[in-house]
Design an enzyme around this catalytic site. Sequence first.
Site, PDB file in Angstrom:
ATOM      1  N   TYR A 139       0.624  -1.285  -0.138  1.00  0.00           N
ATOM      2  CA  TYR A 139      -0.061   0.166  -0.351  1.00  0.00           C
ATOM      3  C   TYR A 139       0.906   1.260   0.282  1.00  0.00           C
ATOM      4  O   TYR A 139       0.618   1.855  -0.154  1.00  0.00           O
ATOM      5  CB  TYR A 139      -0.781   0.267   1.063  1.00  0.00           C
ATOM      6  CG  TYR A 139      -2.011  -0.376   0.834  1.00  0.00           C
ATOM      7  CD1 TYR A 139      -2.518  -1.659   0.326  1.00  0.00           C
ATOM      8  CD2 TYR A 139      -2.828  -0.188   0.949  1.00  0.00           C
ATOM      9  CE1 TYR A 139      -3.466  -3.062   0.962  1.00  0.00           C
ATOM     10  CE2 TYR A 139      -4.834  -0.572   1.257  1.00  0.00           C
ATOM     11  CZ  TYR A 139      -4.498  -2.348   0.692  1.00  0.00           C
ATOM     12  OH  TYR A 139      -5.823  -2.166   0.798  1.00  0.00           O
ATOM     13  N   ASP A 189     -12.334  -8.462   5.136  1.00  0.00           N
ATOM     14  CA  ASP A 189     -13.861  -8.503   3.887  1.00  0.00           C
ATOM     15  C   ASP A 189     -14.434  -9.680   4.427  1.00  0.00           C
ATOM     16  O   ASP A 189     -15.988  -9.764   4.471  1.00  0.00           O
ATOM     17  CB  ASP A 189     -13.365  -7.946   3.065  1.00  0.00           C
ATOM     18  CG  ASP A 189     -13.772  -6.543   2.489  1.00  0.00           C
ATOM     19  OD1 ASP A 189     -13.467  -5.561   3.357  1.00  0.00           O
ATOM     20  OD2 ASP A 189     -14.718  -6.379   1.877  1.00  0.00           O
ATOM     21  N   ASP A 192      -6.992  -6.956   4.619  1.00  0.00           N
ATOM     22  CA  ASP A 192      -7.679  -5.750   3.499  1.00  0.00           C
ATOM     23  C   ASP A 192      -8.367  -6.694   3.484  1.00  0.00           C
ATOM     24  O   ASP A 192     -10.077  -7.297   3.418  1.00  0.00           O
ATOM     25  CB  ASP A 192      -6.973  -5.244   2.367  1.00  0.00           C
ATOM     26  CG  ASP A 192      -8.257  -4.643   1.343  1.00  0.00           C
ATOM     27  OD1 ASP A 192      -9.360  -3.992   2.401  1.00  0.00           O
ATOM     28  OD2 ASP A 192      -7.926  -4.199   0.286  1.00  0.00           O
ATOM     29  N   LYS A 194       3.007 -15.449   3.073  1.00  0.00           N
ATOM     30  CA  LYS A 194       3.234 -16.388   1.459  1.00  0.00           C
ATOM     31  C   LYS A 194       4.582 -16.355   2.069  1.00  0.00           C
ATOM     32  O   LYS A 194       5.534 -16.286   0.749  1.00  0.00           O
ATOM     33  CB  LYS A 194       1.984 -15.568   0.620  1.00  0.00           C
ATOM     34  CG  LYS A 194       2.957 -15.702  -0.719  1.00  0.00           C
ATOM     35  CD  LYS A 194       1.605 -17.348  -0.842  1.00  0.00           C
ATOM     36  CE  LYS A 194       1.348 -18.360  -2.048  1.00  0.00           C
ATOM     37  NZ  LYS A 194       0.577 -18.907  -1.867  1.00  0.00           N
ATOM     38  N   ASP A 235      -3.671 -18.624   1.320  1.00  0.00           N
ATOM     39  CA  ASP A 235      -4.401 -19.186   0.367  1.00  0.00           C
ATOM     40  C   ASP A 235      -4.989 -20.073   1.658  1.00  0.00           C
ATOM     41  O   ASP A 235      -5.897 -20.199   1.379  1.00  0.00           O
ATOM     42  CB  ASP A 235      -3.421 -19.741  -0.979  1.00  0.00           C
ATOM     43  CG  ASP A 235      -2.317 -20.285  -0.698  1.00  0.00           C
ATOM     44  OD1 ASP A 235      -1.784 -20.401   0.537  1.00  0.00           O
ATOM     45  OD2 ASP A 235      -2.292 -21.216  -1.614  1.00  0.00           O
TER      46      ASP A 235
HETATM   47  C1  IPM Z   1     -10.128  -0.901   3.657  1.00  0.00           C
HETATM   48  C2  IPM Z   1     -10.510  -0.198   2.635  1.00  0.00           C
HETATM   49  C3  IPM Z   1      -9.408   0.134   2.589  1.00  0.00           C
HETATM   50  C4  IPM Z   1      -8.039  -0.106   2.437  1.00  0.00           C
HETATM   51  C5  IPM Z   1      -8.878   1.617   0.749  1.00  0.00           C
HETATM   52  C6  IPM Z   1     -10.671   1.826   0.942  1.00  0.00           C
HETATM   53  C7  IPM Z   1      -8.391   2.061   1.104  1.00  0.00           C
HETATM   54  O1  IPM Z   1     -10.718  -1.543   1.725  1.00  0.00           O
HETATM   55  O2  IPM Z   1     -10.309  -0.036   4.935  1.00  0.00           O
HETATM   56  O3  IPM Z   1     -10.257  -2.146   4.310  1.00  0.00           O
HETATM   57  O4  IPM Z   1      -7.837  -1.219   1.374  1.00  0.00           O
HETATM   58  O5  IPM Z   1      -7.684  -0.248   3.238  1.00  0.00           O
HETATM   59 MG    MG Z   2     -10.596  -3.218   2.444  1.00  0.00          MG
END
Ligand code: IPM
Ligand code: MG
Length: 356
Positions: free
Chosen positions: A142, A251, A247, A191, A223
């Site tokens: 990032y 999710d 990230d 990884k 993975d």
């Molecule tokens: C998160 C989001 C952010 C990230 C984006 C919006 C840059 O997906 O906070 O997880 O990737 O960190």
């Molecule tokens: Mg995110």
Amino acid sequence: MKKIITIIKGDGIGPEIVTEAMKVINTIGKRYHHEFIFQEIAAGGNAIDQYGTSLPKESLEKCLNCDSVLLGAVGGPKWDHVDPSIRPEKALLTIRSEMGLYANLRPAKLFPQLADASPLKESIVSEGIDFVVVRELIGGVYFGKRSTITENDELIARDEMSYSEHEIKRIAKIAFETARKRGKNVISVDKANVLDTSRLWRKIMEQVAKDYPDVNYNNMLVDNAAMQIVKCPSQFDVIVTENMFGDILSDEASMITGSIGMIPSSSLGDGTRGMYEPIHGSAPDIAGQNIANPIGTILSAAMMMKYSFDMAEESEAIEKAVHTVLNEGYRTTDIMSFGKTKVSCSEMGDLIIKYL
Ligand code: IPM
Ligand code: MG
């Protein structure tokens, strides 16, 4: 106590959900005799529209001069084509980095009242889901150098990923300390069969693990981790991982709880000042309709009280009120199910206040 909270309502549903959280914070202030002062700033897509940049200088300064930041969500398709240097997401990344918030905690916890909302089979969900992803937040790919150049008549894009020992060590400590207060089990995800950054990550993790003999420690390849999270989520207590893996996995982790709208997060560095935000996005498709779920943001405010303001009682009062509202059968659209009472975003905020 007196606390200055920087408010970033952001884009999409951001203003609606943050407004509800501010109502809750104000109620806590009155009830427990604290003075909460809000300083609202522009950041994200709305700031691009107003100021031509997603993070005006004064906005960043207010993040650096406060007791903590509460954020709704930033971004949306409207700003998909703006220059990368001013994109809404860039504001978020700059705030994280400038505030030194290297540790992002994203709990994946199943609300028993919402168990049928999980996309996983009942036999898996019934084992329980209660873990936290500790994501390194200001390093890795990032924040590496990137470039797009032309070579031999074609475009080549590069994103550099690097990690230094001290960056890994400090996030490792956070993971082990977090595990100590929970189930005493850390799984570090990498990884290491391919990446040098992961091999260093694993080496440092293993070193730090020696300082925490009371905490169980294992490695897992990313993975495999993605697979295990849906196959057997009950095995996890604390997952620690680098920025991009975190990230993605966070999710996935929130999705299996069936209620992404309910999950708060904290981002902290070495001090007590942090940034708190729900883990979902700005949901532009439902913005302005007063149907979003404000609970993730309200629970983020609760996390702020616990972790940054040392107000455990106030924080628990909010969590308890949320549980009561769910037990009473009130649901926003995203978590609605048969026989329950559907309420709007603002009604949900009012109900939580009523049960506080
Ligand atoms: C998160 C989001 C952010 C990230 C984006 C919006 C840059 O997906 O906070 O997880 O990737 O960190
Ligand atoms: Mg995110």
